[in-house]
Design a protein around this motif. Sequence first.
Motif, mmCIF file in Angstrom:
data_model
loop_
_atom_site.group_PDB
_atom_site.id
_atom_site.type_symbol
_atom_site.label_atom_id
_atom_site.label_comp_id
_atom_site.label_asym_id
_atom_site.label_seq_id
_atom_site.Cartn_x
_atom_site.Cartn_y
_atom_site.Cartn_z
ATOM 1 N N LEU A 36 11.429 10.672 -6.598
ATOM 2 C CA LEU A 36 11.065 9.952 -5.386
ATOM 3 C C LEU A 36 10.009 10.706 -4.584
ATOM 4 N N PHE A 37 10.076 12.031 -4.605
ATOM 5 C CA PHE A 37 9.146 12.837 -3.823
ATOM 6 C C PHE A 37 7.874 13.172 -4.600
ATOM 7 N N LYS A 38 7.708 12.616 -5.793
ATOM 8 C CA LYS A 38 6.485 12.812 -6.570
ATOM 9 C C LYS A 38 5.506 11.648 -6.412
ATOM 10 N N ILE A 39 5.748 10.748 -5.472
ATOM 11 C CA ILE A 39 4.851 9.621 -5.221
ATOM 12 C C ILE A 39 3.544 10.173 -4.665
ATOM 13 N N PRO A 40 2.400 9.788 -5.221
ATOM 14 C CA PRO A 40 1.115 10.318 -4.726
ATOM 15 C C PRO A 40 0.878 9.964 -3.259
ATOM 16 N N LEU A 41 0.445 10.950 -2.489
ATOM 17 C CA LEU A 41 0.208 10.734 -1.065
ATOM 18 C C LEU A 41 -0.922 9.739 -0.819
ATOM 19 N N GLU A 42 -1.910 9.690 -1.726
ATOM 20 C CA GLU A 42 -3.003 8.728 -1.574
ATOM 21 C C GLU A 42 -2.476 7.304 -1.616
ATOM 22 N N LEU A 43 -1.514 7.083 -2.491
ATOM 23 C CA LEU A 43 -0.920 5.760 -2.629
ATOM 24 C C LEU A 43 -0.178 5.366 -1.353
ATOM 25 N N ILE A 44 0.588 6.296 -0.819
ATOM 26 C CA ILE A 44 1.316 6.022 0.418
ATOM 27 C C ILE A 44 0.349 5.816 1.572
ATOM 28 N N ALA A 45 -0.653 6.680 1.659
ATOM 29 C CA ALA A 45 -1.607 6.605 2.775
ATOM 30 C C ALA A 45 -2.415 5.318 2.739
ATOM 31 N N ILE A 46 -2.935 4.972 1.581
ATOM 32 C CA ILE A 46 -3.814 3.807 1.504
ATOM 33 C C ILE A 46 -3.017 2.512 1.515
ATOM 34 N N PHE A 47 -2.142 2.351 0.558
ATOM 35 C CA PHE A 47 -1.478 1.051 0.419
ATOM 36 C C PHE A 47 -0.263 0.910 1.325
ATOM 37 N N GLY A 48 0.436 1.978 1.609
ATOM 38 C CA GLY A 48 1.588 1.888 2.500
ATOM 39 C C GLY A 48 1.185 1.678 3.943
ATOM 40 N N ILE A 49 0.362 2.587 4.451
ATOM 41 C CA ILE A 49 -0.021 2.522 5.857
ATOM 42 C C ILE A 49 -0.959 1.345 6.126
ATOM 43 N N LEU A 50 -1.977 1.165 5.276
ATOM 44 C CA LEU A 50 -2.899 0.052 5.503
ATOM 45 C C LEU A 50 -2.223 -1.301 5.306
ATOM 46 N N GLY A 51 -1.315 -1.392 4.357
ATOM 47 C CA GLY A 51 -0.558 -2.636 4.182
ATOM 48 C C GLY A 51 0.282 -2.939 5.412
ATOM 49 N N TYR A 52 0.905 -1.895 5.962
ATOM 50 C CA TYR A 52 1.683 -2.075 7.186
ATOM 51 C C TYR A 52 0.787 -2.513 8.339
ATOM 52 N N LEU A 53 -0.363 -1.858 8.488
ATOM 53 C CA LEU A 53 -1.287 -2.223 9.565
ATOM 54 C C LEU A 53 -1.811 -3.648 9.386
ATOM 55 N N PHE A 54 -2.140 -4.021 8.151
ATOM 56 C CA PHE A 54 -2.639 -5.374 7.886
ATOM 57 C C PHE A 54 -1.619 -6.423 8.333
ATOM 58 N N TYR A 55 -0.372 -6.263 7.886
ATOM 59 C CA TYR A 55 0.654 -7.223 8.281
ATOM 60 C C TYR A 55 0.924 -7.158 9.787
ATOM 61 N N SER A 56 0.847 -5.971 10.391
ATOM 62 C CA SER A 56 1.047 -5.854 11.844
ATOM 63 C C SER A 56 -0.007 -6.638 12.602
#
Length: 176
Positions: A36-56
Motif C-alpha cells: 500500500l505504501f509503494k504507490i508512486p507519489l506522482e500518481l497520487i499527486a497528479i491523479f488523486g489531488i487533481l481528480g479531487y480538485l476537478f470534482y470539487s
Amino acid sequence: MAGAIASILQVGVIMSSVLIAYKVNSEAWNSILYNLFKIPLELIAIFGILGYLFYSFIFGALGALVAKTEDIGSSVGPIMMIFIVVFMISIFGLINGDSTVIKACSYITFASPMTMIVRVATGAVTLGQFIISALILITSTVLAEIGDAKIYRMDTLVYGNPIKLKNALKWLKSGK
C-alpha cells in the motif's frame, strides 16, 4: 479553493500519521500493508489531488446554482451518477487493466483519476499514456476552476431566481 486545499492538507496529515504508525509497528502488522505504501507519489499527486480538485470545482459550480439546500441533490445527481459509473468501471478494470474501456476512460477527464490509477496498478500503462492523460486532467481542472469562479461570480451578482445550468453555460460561452 481554500476548502479544497485545507481538506488535502488534512488528508496529508492523516496519511502521514498512518505511515509513521505503520513504520513503528510494522513488525506487529507482519508487513501486510507494505504494498500500500509503494504507490508512486506522482500518481497520487497528479491523479488523486487533481481528480479531487476537478470534482470539487464541478460540485462547487453546481452548488452555486441552487437557491435552496433542498435542491442540491437534484443538481449534483448527474455528476454523482457519472462518478458511480466510473467507480464501477474502475473496479471491474482491476481484472483487466489493459481493456479497451479502461484505456478509453483513462483519457476522459471525469474517469481518468480512477481509471489511470487502475492502469498503473495493473502495469498496463506506458509513460506516454500517463503524461497525455495527466495533461488532459490538468487542463480540464484549470478550465473547471475558471468556469467555477465565473459561475460563482455570476450567481452572486444576479438576485432573484436561481440561474439554470443551461443559461450559465451559455453565459460562459459568450464571455459575459
